[in-house]
Motif scaffolding. Structure first.
Motif, PDB file in Angstrom:
ATOM      1  N   PRO A   1     -11.565 -44.404  -9.514  1.00 37.86           N
ATOM      2  CA  PRO A   1     -10.156 -44.080  -9.286  1.00 37.86           C
ATOM      3  C   PRO A   1      -9.305 -44.431 -10.496  1.00 37.86           C
ATOM      4  O   PRO A   1      -9.637 -45.337 -11.270  1.00 37.86           O
ATOM      5  N   ALA A   2      -8.200 -43.719 -10.649  1.00 39.20           N
ATOM      6  CA  ALA A   2      -7.222 -44.009 -11.700  1.00 39.20           C
ATOM      7  C   ALA A   2      -5.977 -44.570 -11.020  1.00 39.20           C
ATOM      8  O   ALA A   2      -5.300 -43.865 -10.273  1.00 39.20           O
ATOM      9  N   LEU A   3      -5.711 -45.844 -11.258  1.00 38.23           N
ATOM     10  CA  LEU A   3      -4.563 -46.500 -10.636  1.00 38.23           C
ATOM     11  C   LEU A   3      -3.347 -46.421 -11.556  1.00 38.23           C
ATOM     12  O   LEU A   3      -3.463 -46.658 -12.760  1.00 38.23           O
ATOM     13  N   PRO A   4      -2.168 -46.121 -11.002  1.00 35.68           N
ATOM     14  CA  PRO A   4      -0.958 -46.078 -11.828  1.00 35.68           C
ATOM     15  C   PRO A   4      -0.472 -47.494 -12.157  1.00 35.68           C
ATOM     16  O   PRO A   4      -0.467 -48.371 -11.293  1.00 35.68           O
ATOM     17  N   VAL A   5      -0.101 -47.702 -13.415  1.00 35.48           N
ATOM     18  CA  VAL A   5       0.413 -49.002 -13.858  1.00 35.48           C
ATOM     19  C   VAL A   5       1.564 -48.781 -14.836  1.00 35.48           C
ATOM     20  O   VAL A   5       1.691 -47.724 -15.436  1.00 35.48           O
TER      21      VAL A   5
ATOM     22  N   VAL B   1     -11.227 -50.971 -16.668  1.00 35.98           N
ATOM     23  CA  VAL B   1     -11.776 -52.292 -16.401  1.00 35.98           C
ATOM     24  C   VAL B   1     -12.986 -52.100 -15.498  1.00 35.98           C
ATOM     25  O   VAL B   1     -13.102 -51.081 -14.811  1.00 35.98           O
ATOM     26  N   SER B   2     -13.877 -53.096 -15.505  1.00 34.70           N
ATOM     27  CA  SER B   2     -15.032 -53.015 -14.617  1.00 34.70           C
ATOM     28  C   SER B   2     -15.460 -54.409 -14.191  1.00 34.70           C
ATOM     29  O   SER B   2     -15.148 -55.410 -14.842  1.00 34.70           O
ATOM     30  N   HIS B   3     -16.175 -54.426 -13.078  1.00 39.66           N
ATOM     31  CA  HIS B   3     -16.751 -55.663 -12.546  1.00 39.66           C
ATOM     32  C   HIS B   3     -18.025 -55.235 -11.824  1.00 39.66           C
ATOM     33  O   HIS B   3     -17.954 -54.572 -10.793  1.00 39.66           O
ATOM     34  N   GLY B   4     -19.168 -55.574 -12.383  1.00 37.48           N
ATOM     35  CA  GLY B   4     -20.418 -55.085 -11.809  1.00 37.48           C
ATOM     36  C   GLY B   4     -20.453 -53.568 -11.886  1.00 37.48           C
ATOM     37  O   GLY B   4     -20.179 -52.984 -12.926  1.00 37.48           O
ATOM     38  N   ARG B   5     -20.733 -52.918 -10.751  1.00 38.88           N
ATOM     39  CA  ARG B   5     -20.775 -51.455 -10.724  1.00 38.88           C
ATOM     40  C   ARG B   5     -19.422 -50.835 -10.379  1.00 38.88           C
ATOM     41  O   ARG B   5     -19.303 -49.625 -10.283  1.00 38.88           O
ATOM     42  N   CYS B   6     -18.401 -51.658 -10.209  1.00 39.84           N
ATOM     43  CA  CYS B   6     -17.051 -51.172  -9.899  1.00 39.84           C
ATOM     44  C   CYS B   6     -16.297 -50.908 -11.202  1.00 39.84           C
ATOM     45  O   CYS B   6     -16.178 -51.794 -12.038  1.00 39.84           O
ATOM     46  N   ALA B   7     -15.802 -49.690 -11.357  1.00 40.93           N
ATOM     47  CA  ALA B   7     -14.988 -49.336 -12.521  1.00 40.93           C
ATOM     48  C   ALA B   7     -13.666 -48.753 -12.034  1.00 40.93           C
ATOM     49  O   ALA B   7     -13.624 -48.025 -11.040  1.00 40.93           O
ATOM     50  N   LEU B   8     -12.599 -49.107 -12.723  1.00 42.46           N
ATOM     51  CA  LEU B   8     -11.265 -48.591 -12.408  1.00 42.46           C
ATOM     52  C   LEU B   8     -10.604 -48.111 -13.690  1.00 42.46           C
ATOM     53  O   LEU B   8     -10.654 -48.799 -14.710  1.00 42.46           O
ATOM     54  N   PHE B   9      -9.990 -46.950 -13.646  1.00 44.64           N
ATOM     55  CA  PHE B   9      -9.133 -46.509 -14.735  1.00 44.64           C
ATOM     56  C   PHE B   9      -7.718 -46.976 -14.419  1.00 44.64           C
ATOM     57  O   PHE B   9      -7.305 -47.001 -13.260  1.00 44.64           O
ATOM     58  N   LEU B  10      -6.984 -47.339 -15.455  1.00 44.77           N
ATOM     59  CA  LEU B  10      -5.588 -47.759 -15.331  1.00 44.77           C
ATOM     60  C   LEU B  10      -4.754 -46.774 -16.137  1.00 44.77           C
ATOM     61  O   LEU B  10      -4.904 -46.691 -17.350  1.00 44.77           O
ATOM     62  N   ARG B  11      -3.916 -46.016 -15.443  1.00 43.29           N
ATOM     63  CA  ARG B  11      -3.164 -44.925 -16.057  1.00 43.29           C
ATOM     64  C   ARG B  11      -1.689 -45.317 -16.132  1.00 43.29           C
ATOM     65  O   ARG B  11      -1.041 -45.541 -15.114  1.00 43.29           O
ATOM     66  N   GLU B  12      -1.165 -45.415 -17.350  1.00 48.31           N
ATOM     67  CA  GLU B  12       0.220 -45.815 -17.574  1.00 48.31           C
ATOM     68  C   GLU B  12       1.169 -44.686 -17.198  1.00 48.31           C
ATOM     69  O   GLU B  12       0.987 -43.543 -17.630  1.00 48.31           O
ATOM     70  N   VAL B  13       2.166 -45.001 -16.367  1.00 46.52           N
ATOM     71  CA  VAL B  13       3.118 -43.990 -15.904  1.00 46.52           C
ATOM     72  C   VAL B  13       4.547 -44.481 -16.109  1.00 46.52           C
ATOM     73  O   VAL B  13       4.812 -45.683 -16.180  1.00 46.52           O
TER      74      VAL B  13
END
Length: 111
Positions: free
Chosen positions: A8-12, A42-54
């Motif tokens: 997922p790409a989370l808005p930040v 960012v990632s932690h183990g097999r969890c990856a997250l996109f951080l999308r600047e808005v």
């Protein structure tokens, strides 16, 4: 055909600030930051997250993340002020962390 885990790409508001929170409070690793593209990961183990600047108003994201040992994950993320661990009537043991931009991470394990 087989698919792999979704990212997922989370808005930040700031990728740099968000990556710092995820690293310092949640134990993630900052993988990369493309300043011009205003996105990072960012990632932690097999969890990856996109951080999308808005810019401007946005609706925070919600992500469900499976943890093999949800109790250990809760203890490791205490700096992020997680909610209490709960056994839910729908069959999960879970807690929630909310990042500074309002994105919610529901960390869970099956009961």
């Amino acid at each position: 055909m087989e698919l792999d885990a979704a990212v997922p790409a989370l808005p930040v508001r700031s990728v740099v600030a968000a990556q710092a929170f995820y690293v310092e409070a949640l134990g993630f690793t900052a993988n990369w930051h493309h300043a011009e593209g205003r996105i990072g990961a960012v990632s932690h183990g097999r969890c990856a997250l996109f951080l999308r600047e808005v810019d401007g108003p946005f609706t925070p994201g919600v992500v469900w993340i499976f943890a093999e040992d949800v109790d250990a994950a809760h203890a490791a993320m205490v700096a992020a002020k997680p909610t209490a661990l709960q056994n839910m009537p729908y069959g999960l043991r879970q807690f929630t962390v909310t990042d500074p931009d309002g994105n919610q991470l529901h960390i869970h394990h099956d009961l």
